[in-house]
Design a protein around this motif. Structure first.
Motif, mmCIF file in Angstrom:
data_model
loop_
_atom_site.group_PDB
_atom_site.id
_atom_site.type_symbol
_atom_site.label_atom_id
_atom_site.label_comp_id
_atom_site.label_asym_id
_atom_site.label_seq_id
_atom_site.Cartn_x
_atom_site.Cartn_y
_atom_site.Cartn_z
ATOM 1 N N ALA A 9 -5.772 5.831 -3.221
ATOM 2 C CA ALA A 9 -5.634 5.558 -1.790
ATOM 3 C C ALA A 9 -4.825 6.650 -1.095
ATOM 4 O O ALA A 9 -5.167 7.075 0.013
ATOM 5 C CB ALA A 9 -4.974 4.197 -1.585
ATOM 6 N N LEU A 10 -3.761 7.112 -1.753
ATOM 7 C CA LEU A 10 -2.948 8.184 -1.166
ATOM 8 C C LEU A 10 -3.724 9.492 -1.085
ATOM 9 O O LEU A 10 -3.526 10.280 -0.159
ATOM 10 C CB LEU A 10 -1.651 8.362 -1.955
ATOM 11 N N MET A 11 -4.627 9.714 -2.023
ATOM 12 C CA MET A 11 -5.480 10.908 -1.971
ATOM 13 C C MET A 11 -6.426 10.799 -0.776
ATOM 14 O O MET A 11 -6.556 11.744 0.004
ATOM 15 C CB MET A 11 -6.278 11.042 -3.273
ATOM 16 N N LYS A 12 -7.047 9.641 -0.608
ATOM 17 C CA LYS A 12 -7.994 9.451 0.493
ATOM 18 C C LYS A 12 -7.302 9.461 1.849
ATOM 19 O O LYS A 12 -7.798 10.053 2.800
ATOM 20 C CB LYS A 12 -8.746 8.130 0.326
ATOM 21 N N ASP A 13 -6.154 8.780 1.950
ATOM 22 C CA ASP A 13 -5.476 8.636 3.241
ATOM 23 C C ASP A 13 -4.654 9.851 3.640
ATOM 24 O O ASP A 13 -4.623 10.229 4.805
ATOM 25 C CB ASP A 13 -4.549 7.420 3.228
ATOM 26 N N GLU B 139 1.587 14.308 -7.030
ATOM 27 C CA GLU B 139 2.460 14.175 -5.865
ATOM 28 C C GLU B 139 2.615 12.698 -5.473
ATOM 29 O O GLU B 139 3.714 12.234 -5.176
ATOM 30 C CB GLU B 139 1.899 14.961 -4.684
ATOM 31 N N ALA B 140 1.524 11.949 -5.505
ATOM 32 C CA ALA B 140 1.586 10.522 -5.181
ATOM 33 C C ALA B 140 2.483 9.791 -6.172
ATOM 34 O O ALA B 140 3.292 8.946 -5.785
ATOM 35 C CB ALA B 140 0.179 9.928 -5.200
ATOM 36 N N HIS B 141 2.360 10.143 -7.421
ATOM 37 C CA HIS B 141 3.156 9.493 -8.459
ATOM 38 C C HIS B 141 4.649 9.781 -8.263
ATOM 39 O O HIS B 141 5.470 8.873 -8.283
ATOM 40 C CB HIS B 141 2.684 9.969 -9.839
ATOM 41 N N VAL B 142 4.974 11.041 -8.036
ATOM 42 C CA VAL B 142 6.384 11.435 -7.918
ATOM 43 C C VAL B 142 7.000 10.976 -6.596
ATOM 44 O O VAL B 142 8.097 10.419 -6.585
ATOM 45 C CB VAL B 142 6.524 12.968 -8.077
ATOM 46 N N THR B 143 6.308 11.187 -5.486
ATOM 47 C CA THR B 143 6.921 10.926 -4.180
ATOM 48 C C THR B 143 6.785 9.491 -3.705
ATOM 49 O O THR B 143 7.537 9.068 -2.833
ATOM 50 C CB THR B 143 6.329 11.844 -3.088
ATOM 51 N N GLU B 144 5.848 8.747 -4.243
ATOM 52 C CA GLU B 144 5.640 7.380 -3.790
ATOM 53 C C GLU B 144 5.927 6.359 -4.896
ATOM 54 O O GLU B 144 6.821 5.536 -4.764
ATOM 55 C CB GLU B 144 4.203 7.191 -3.275
ATOM 56 N N LEU B 145 5.184 6.423 -5.971
ATOM 57 C CA LEU B 145 5.283 5.401 -7.010
ATOM 58 C C LEU B 145 6.611 5.427 -7.753
ATOM 59 O O LEU B 145 7.270 4.398 -7.878
ATOM 60 C CB LEU B 145 4.119 5.545 -7.992
ATOM 61 N N LEU C 258 3.231 -2.227 -8.960
ATOM 62 C CA LEU C 258 3.116 -0.773 -8.795
ATOM 63 C C LEU C 258 2.610 -0.123 -10.075
ATOM 64 O O LEU C 258 1.778 0.781 -10.038
ATOM 65 C CB LEU C 258 4.462 -0.170 -8.398
ATOM 66 N N VAL C 259 3.119 -0.594 -11.212
ATOM 67 C CA VAL C 259 2.683 -0.044 -12.498
ATOM 68 C C VAL C 259 1.203 -0.349 -12.718
ATOM 69 O O VAL C 259 0.412 0.537 -13.053
ATOM 70 C CB VAL C 259 3.535 -0.624 -13.657
ATOM 71 N N ASP C 260 0.830 -1.612 -12.521
ATOM 72 C CA ASP C 260 -0.551 -2.034 -12.782
ATOM 73 C C ASP C 260 -1.559 -1.390 -11.831
ATOM 74 O O ASP C 260 -2.686 -1.111 -12.220
ATOM 75 C CB ASP C 260 -0.672 -3.555 -12.694
ATOM 76 N N CYS C 261 -1.154 -1.190 -10.587
ATOM 77 C CA CYS C 261 -2.079 -0.668 -9.570
ATOM 78 C C CYS C 261 -1.894 0.814 -9.298
ATOM 79 O O CYS C 261 -2.448 1.333 -8.317
ATOM 80 C CB CYS C 261 -1.928 -1.469 -8.280
ATOM 81 N N THR D 181 11.827 3.152 -8.939
ATOM 82 C CA THR D 181 13.263 3.369 -9.145
ATOM 83 C C THR D 181 14.077 2.484 -8.209
ATOM 84 O O THR D 181 15.087 1.899 -8.612
ATOM 85 C CB THR D 181 13.621 4.855 -8.927
ATOM 86 N N GLU D 182 13.637 2.354 -6.965
ATOM 87 C CA GLU D 182 14.331 1.487 -6.010
ATOM 88 C C GLU D 182 14.256 0.026 -6.448
ATOM 89 O O GLU D 182 15.226 -0.717 -6.300
ATOM 90 C CB GLU D 182 13.758 1.656 -4.608
#
Length: 119
Positions: A62-66, A73-79, A52-55, A84-85
């Protein structure tokens, strides 16, 4: 597939015609019970974290396109959530997997010291 010594290989897209073979390999590996080992699981969780860190830039793109998510927002809500999990699971896996005594065990079975084992 290339490999970085002690690290994760760079991302390479899998050709569609190879997906079934890779799926079959995953199923066979799972059936060997190799994935039940907790150290193996922790290593895989750590690899996911570093993947996740590297990619991160690719995932954000991808989240912007999809989904139309901006990088923040992608960083906070997904990555960050997923990273953290990963840390949480890696840190708690041993505690979650500890054997537990069987509740309300009849007296005649106490000498057997029965335990429930989570997998």
């Amino acid at each position: 597939m290339g490999s970085i010594k002690g690290g994760i290989a760079p991302f390479e897209a899998t050709p569609l015609e190879e997906i079934q073979a890779k799926y079959d390999t995953l199923r066979k590996t799972y059936r060997t019970n190799r994935t039940k080992d907790f150290e193996y699981r922790k290593k895989q969780i750590r690899r996911l974290y570093w993947g996740l860190v590297d990619c991160a830039p690719l995932i954000e793109e991808a989240l912007m396109k999809d989904m139309g998510k901006c990088r923040y927002e992608a960083h906070v809500t997904e990555l960050e959530w997923c990273k953290t999990e990963c840390v949480n699971v890696a840190n708690k896996l041993d505690a979650w997997a500890k054997d537990e005594p069987v509740a309300d065990l009849p007296l005649q079975y106490w000498p057997m010291k029965m335990r429930m084992r989570s997998e």
